[in-house]
Each structure stands twice: as structure tokens, then as C-alpha cells.
Scaffold this motif. Structure first.
Motif, short mmCIF file in Angstrom:
data_model
loop_
_atom_site.label_atom_id
_atom_site.label_comp_id
_atom_site.label_asym_id
_atom_site.label_seq_id
_atom_site.Cartn_x
_atom_site.Cartn_y
_atom_site.Cartn_z
N ASN A 26 0.85 -1.20 0.00
CA ASN A 26 0.00 0.00 0.00
C ASN A 26 0.88 1.24 0.00
O ASN A 26 1.96 1.24 0.58
CB ASN A 26 -0.88 0.04 1.25
N ALA A 27 0.37 2.30 -0.62
CA ALA A 27 1.08 3.59 -0.60
C ALA A 27 0.32 4.54 0.32
O ALA A 27 -0.91 4.60 0.29
CB ALA A 27 1.13 4.17 -2.01
N PHE A 28 1.04 5.25 1.16
CA PHE A 28 0.47 6.24 2.06
C PHE A 28 1.12 7.57 1.74
O PHE A 28 2.31 7.65 1.50
CB PHE A 28 0.74 5.87 3.52
N ALA A 29 0.33 8.65 1.73
CA ALA A 29 0.87 9.96 1.40
C ALA A 29 0.40 10.98 2.42
O ALA A 29 -0.71 10.90 2.95
CB ALA A 29 0.41 10.37 0.00
N GLY A 30 1.26 11.95 2.66
CA GLY A 30 0.92 13.04 3.57
C GLY A 30 0.05 14.07 2.86
O GLY A 30 -0.20 14.00 1.67
N LYS A 31 -0.35 15.07 3.62
CA LYS A 31 -1.23 16.12 3.08
C LYS A 31 -0.46 17.29 2.55
O LYS A 31 -1.04 18.25 2.09
CB LYS A 31 -2.21 16.57 4.16
#
Length: 83
Positions: free
Chosen positions: A77-82
Motif C-alpha cells: 500500500n502507498a500512504f501519502a501526507g497532506k
């Protein structure tokens, strides 16, 4: 497309040559970073979902000049900040 990361150890003094060949010759390569630690390069590739990761690494990455060792990281899974 599925991203994978390949950590690459090169012959001494040849990491930049290897990176140049990878960028020029392998269309699945997205980015290459020179890194510190046990490996010299971190290669980010995007592979089609149906592509065999092991075959890709063996036939395309291991065929690059000056490769001594690799370690492949398969992503989930890829997680990204705001920001």
C-alpha cells in the motif's frame, strides 16, 4: 501498475555508470537514487500487475553492468501526507 524498489550494490566506483544504464535502457525504471548504507542505489520501477517480478529482476536488472548484489522490495500500500 505495481511499484517495486530494488536496492543495488555495485562494483566500487561504478554506481553512477550503472544508474545511467538503467535509466537509458529499462523503461520500467521510474527513479534512481544514490543512497548510503549497504547498497549504492535504490531503483524504483513500475511493473504491470501481470509481470513476473523475479523474471524482471533477473533478466533486466541483473543484466546491467557492474551489479554485485540486489535486494528487491515488493510494495503493498502507498500512504501519502497532506503536504
Amino acid at each position: 501498475m505495481r511499484p517495486i524498489f530494488i536496492m543495488v550494490k555495485c562494483e566500487l566506483g561504478r554506481a553512477y555508470d550503472t544508474a545511467e544504464h538503467a535509466v537509458d535502457e529499462i523503461e520500467e525504471v521510474s527513479e534512481i537514487y544514490s543512497i548510503s548504507g549497504q547498497f549504492d542505489l535504490m531503483v524504483k520501477c513500475y511493473l504491470p500487475e501481470d509481470m513476473d517480478v523475479g523474471r524482471f529482476v533477473n533478466s533486466r536488472i541483473h543484466a546491467l553492468p557492474h551489479i554485485k548484489d540486489t535486494m528487491t522490495l515488493i510494495t503493498f500500500n502507498a500512504f501519502a501526507g497532506k503536504g
